[in-house]
Design a protein around this motif. Sequence first.
Motif, short mmCIF file in Angstrom:
data_model
loop_
_atom_site.label_atom_id
_atom_site.label_comp_id
_atom_site.label_asym_id
_atom_site.label_seq_id
_atom_site.Cartn_x
_atom_site.Cartn_y
_atom_site.Cartn_z
N MET A 164 0.82 -1.22 0.00
CA MET A 164 0.00 0.00 0.00
C MET A 164 0.85 1.26 0.00
N VAL A 165 1.98 1.25 0.72
CA VAL A 165 2.74 2.49 0.89
C VAL A 165 3.93 2.60 -0.06
N VAL A 166 4.24 1.54 -0.81
CA VAL A 166 5.35 1.63 -1.77
C VAL A 166 4.86 1.35 -3.19
N ILE A 167 4.32 0.17 -3.41
CA ILE A 167 3.95 -0.23 -4.78
C ILE A 167 2.81 0.63 -5.32
N LEU A 168 1.76 0.84 -4.51
CA LEU A 168 0.63 1.66 -4.98
C LEU A 168 1.05 3.09 -5.31
N PRO A 169 1.78 3.79 -4.41
CA PRO A 169 2.25 5.14 -4.78
C PRO A 169 3.18 5.14 -5.99
N LEU A 170 4.00 4.08 -6.15
CA LEU A 170 4.90 4.00 -7.30
C LEU A 170 4.10 3.93 -8.60
N ILE A 171 3.04 3.11 -8.61
CA ILE A 171 2.18 3.00 -9.80
C ILE A 171 1.47 4.33 -10.05
N MET A 172 0.92 4.92 -8.97
CA MET A 172 0.22 6.21 -9.11
C MET A 172 1.17 7.30 -9.60
N GLY A 173 2.39 7.31 -9.04
CA GLY A 173 3.36 8.33 -9.44
C GLY A 173 3.78 8.18 -10.88
N THR A 174 3.98 6.94 -11.32
CA THR A 174 4.38 6.69 -12.72
C THR A 174 3.29 7.13 -13.68
N LEU A 175 2.03 6.79 -13.36
CA LEU A 175 0.92 7.19 -14.22
C LEU A 175 0.76 8.71 -14.24
N THR A 176 0.90 9.33 -13.09
CA THR A 176 0.78 10.79 -13.01
C THR A 176 1.84 11.47 -13.86
N TYR A 177 3.08 10.95 -13.78
CA TYR A 177 4.17 11.54 -14.55
C TYR A 177 3.92 11.42 -16.06
N ARG A 178 3.41 10.26 -16.47
CA ARG A 178 3.11 10.07 -17.89
C ARG A 178 2.03 11.05 -18.36
N LEU A 179 1.01 11.25 -17.53
CA LEU A 179 -0.05 12.20 -17.88
C LEU A 179 0.49 13.63 -17.96
N LEU A 180 1.36 13.99 -17.02
CA LEU A 180 1.93 15.34 -17.03
C LEU A 180 2.80 15.58 -18.26
N LEU A 181 3.52 14.53 -18.69
CA LEU A 181 4.40 14.67 -19.85
C LEU A 181 3.63 14.81 -21.16
N ARG A 182 2.33 14.51 -21.14
CA ARG A 182 1.52 14.74 -22.35
C ARG A 182 1.30 16.23 -22.58
N LYS A 183 1.39 17.00 -21.49
CA LYS A 183 1.12 18.44 -21.59
C LYS A 183 2.38 19.27 -21.37
N TYR A 184 3.31 18.75 -20.56
CA TYR A 184 4.51 19.51 -20.21
C TYR A 184 5.77 18.74 -20.61
N THR A 185 6.83 19.47 -20.87
CA THR A 185 8.13 18.84 -21.12
C THR A 185 8.75 18.45 -19.78
#
Length: 331
Positions: A164-185
């Motif tokens: 819950m405190v490592v794998i879940l945030p890692l997946i969430m963080g990776t997905l968030t970063y990918r979404l941000l890179l669609r709009k920002y460099t």
Amino acid sequence: MFLLPSKNLTLTIPLVLLTGFLVGLQVDTSGLQKYILPVTILMIYPTMIGFTLGEVLRPNNKRLLFSSLAINFIFIPLLAYVLGSLFLRHHPGLFAGLAVASLLPTSNMTIAFTMFAGANVAAAIQLTVVGLITGSLLAPWYLLVMVGKYIPVDVLTVLKTLTMVVILPLIMGTLTYRLLLRKYTPEEFQAKFKPYLPAATAWGAIYIIFTSISTNAHRIVDNIEMIILVALLVQLLFYAINYLGVIQFSRYFFNRRDGITLVYGTALRNLSISIGLAATAFGADAALMVSLAFLIQGQAAAWYLRFIQRKAVIGEYCQSGREIEGRLKAR
């Protein structure tokens, strides 16, 4: 105001410890404990935004990576076990807190201090992610061996909590970063978002430290010398031996850049995840032990940075002196 805690953790953590202690003597804060797990997930999530799978799987730095894994999962847990067996046998909660911190290496501080020191940042990122994932898989079994005879260890509960405190945030963080890179460099991400991520993590740590110390306040008063002084002594020994041992090892086997990266990739522990796991799985004493580590870790990392910077300046001065002396002799 939002960024303030992350900019001065060495001042923030003592203030939170003192405030939590004073409030806990007057108010029952036990109701806050039920929110520790969700707060921990939200606290770790920002630290995982920005990691990419390619950085983790890059085949460079194999010797450095394997050395860090050996130190993080053989030398450091053994050190924690010896110190805990010598000083904390009668305080199993504190022992559990020390054990948890010893099994969860590296954090964003590893990457930041590696960058400040001009060392191998790419390797630091790899050491951070691989170390956290490895620690998450090994920690339940290590804890069973290290503190199982002193305190009950539910392996499945620890494993579930770590997921819950490592794998879940890692997946969430990776997905968030990918979404941000669609709009920002990546450069825009570093400028617009990255400065706020440590602050979000710091506020989560403040909540957990405040809750842990306030719910434990009366017991601390009853046992202040034994709990605080012994726990602080053990943490000081833990970090001192850790730094000295790894510094000597890195000098013999690595160049300066990789050696500094190895020190920061092993001496620093992931205290944000550790305190969440300690509070959730082992209670207030374990969280208190990790809280005390917050007082030491940042200062120790800064002192080591000053040491290597001063050494680099002296080295450059000596090199210049030798060059001048050589020119004079040549004449």
